[in-house]
Motif scaffolding. Structure first.
Motif, PDB file in Angstrom:
ATOM      1  N   GLY A  33      45.121  38.183 -12.182  1.00 38.82           N
ATOM      2  CA  GLY A  33      45.137  39.112 -12.997  1.00 38.82           C
ATOM      3  C   GLY A  33      45.540  40.669 -12.611  1.00 38.82           C
ATOM      4  N   LYS A  34      44.912  41.720 -12.727  1.00 43.84           N
ATOM      5  CA  LYS A  34      45.225  43.114 -12.507  1.00 43.84           C
ATOM      6  C   LYS A  34      45.081  43.180 -10.943  1.00 43.84           C
TER       7      LYS A  34
ATOM      8  N   GLU B 171      38.288  37.766 -11.624  1.00 38.29           N
ATOM      9  CA  GLU B 171      39.027  38.344 -12.748  1.00 38.29           C
ATOM     10  C   GLU B 171      40.196  39.237 -12.303  1.00 38.29           C
ATOM     11  N   TYR B 172      40.370  39.509 -10.822  1.00 38.42           N
ATOM     12  CA  TYR B 172      41.441  40.168 -10.493  1.00 38.42           C
ATOM     13  C   TYR B 172      42.151  39.588  -9.687  1.00 38.42           C
TER      14      TYR B 172
ATOM     15  N   LYS C  87      43.216  53.114 -10.671  1.00 35.90           N
ATOM     16  CA  LYS C  87      41.972  53.485 -10.371  1.00 35.90           C
ATOM     17  C   LYS C  87      41.583  53.811  -8.891  1.00 35.90           C
TER      18      LYS C  87
ATOM     19  N   LYS D  12      33.201  46.653 -11.127  1.00 37.34           N
ATOM     20  CA  LYS D  12      33.788  46.008 -12.558  1.00 37.34           C
ATOM     21  C   LYS D  12      33.507  46.700 -13.643  1.00 37.34           C
ATOM     22  N   ARG D  13      32.485  47.497 -13.756  1.00 33.23           N
ATOM     23  CA  ARG D  13      31.839  48.196 -14.806  1.00 33.23           C
ATOM     24  C   ARG D  13      33.157  49.377 -14.755  1.00 33.23           C
TER      25      ARG D  13
ATOM     26  N   ILE E  87      36.067  49.668 -13.435  1.00 29.83           N
ATOM     27  CA  ILE E  87      37.454  49.335 -13.930  1.00 29.83           C
ATOM     28  C   ILE E  87      37.568  49.096 -15.290  1.00 29.83           C
ATOM     29  N   LYS E  88      36.823  48.478 -15.867  1.00 24.06           N
ATOM     30  CA  LYS E  88      36.664  48.188 -17.401  1.00 24.06           C
ATOM     31  C   LYS E  88      36.431  49.527 -18.151  1.00 24.06           C
TER      32      LYS E  88
END
Length: 271
Positions: free
Chosen positions: A25-26, A51-52, A118, A267-268, A270-271
């Motif tokens: 992922g990213k 997720e990353y 970020k 995560k919050r 980043i999204k």
């Protein structure tokens, strides 16, 4: 306890830097502080790599990386990070740093002009003055400390790291933290990195915090006895638009004590 292993090697000016990567992922680059190693980031790496794609490494003089009698100060760590980002071919990674790692990602951004998508700093050593009485004492008597018997040295390291936590650390965690500092090379490296710690490396970037326009999250252990949360409040005022989130019932070693909460907050953000 299963050994923490970094499978990859990077040559930085003839010195070995060990690194690893997990997930897809990213891109996230995560940097540890002192006297820690990437071992202490294992929970965050696991929590984020679902997720990353998370890149991590041991700073020069730490963990599995080079422990020769050379520069291991904050003045060289940002150069290592900048070189790794180029080596990994990352253009705008998400950068995360704890303690000295927070300073390192800030210095790489401000001095080496590395852009981040970020930025997340966790209890960073970002505002002078800093350095405990223990740091200052080792600064003056590095040779005497590095010549101590191993059992005394290991007792000192264990006692020291325990003060970074709000709650009692378990035995496996303590063993994992101490392991890189064992033996003659490890012992010398432990006192070397303290002796080379100097506030000048934060002094030269503090005035530049106001120029940061990268979205920034500042996470802080509410009960941090090493770097009080007041420093986090001050830092959040210096970085325009930054978010400050304190984590209850945790100290400077919040990455061990409250890693689940940190993963949720990161995560919050980043999204």
């Amino acid at each position: 306890m299963k050994d923490w292993i970094l499978e990859n090697s990077f040559d930085f000016e003839g010195r070995e830097v060990r690194w690893g990567v997990q997930g897809q992922g990213k891109a996230i680059v995560i940097v540890h502080g002192t006297p820690w190693s990437s071992f202490n980031l294992r929970h965050l790496i696991k929590g984020l790599s679902d997720e990353y794609k998370v890149y991590y490494f041991d700073l020069l003089g730490y963990g599995h990386s080079d422990k020769s009698e050379n520069d291991v100060s904050l003045g060289i760590q940002n150069k290592v990070l900048a070189a790794l980002i180029d080596f990994w071919k990352l253009e705008h990674p998400i950068a995360i740093g704890h303690d000295f790692g927070g300073t390192t990602v800030l210095r790489a951004h401000l001095l080496d002009k590395k852009p981040y998508k970020k930025l997340v700093v966790i209890d960073p050593v970002a505002i002078s003055p800093w350095g405990s009485p223990f740091f200052n004492h080792v600064n003056k008597h590095e040779e005497a400390f590095s010549g101590m018997p191993d059992y005394i040295h290991e007792a000192i390291v264990e006692t020291y790291i325990k003060t970074a936590a709000y709650k009692k650390l378990n035995k496996k965690t303590i063993e994992g933290i101490i392991k890189p500092w064992k033996g003659e090379k490890g012992k010398a490296a432990f006192y070397r990195q303290i002796a080379q710690a100097n506030s000048k490396y934060t002094d030269e970037i503090q005035d530049k915090y106001r120029t940061i326009n990268t979205p920034t999250l500042i996470l802080w252990g509410e009960n941090d006895q090493w770097i009080p949360v007041e420093k986090g409040i001050k830092l959040s005022k210096m970085i325009a638009g930054s978010q400050l989130k304190t984590i209850p019932n945790s100290g400077h070693l919040v990455i061990e004590e409250k890693y689940k909460e940190l993963v949720i907050e990161i995560k919050r953000f980043i999204k």
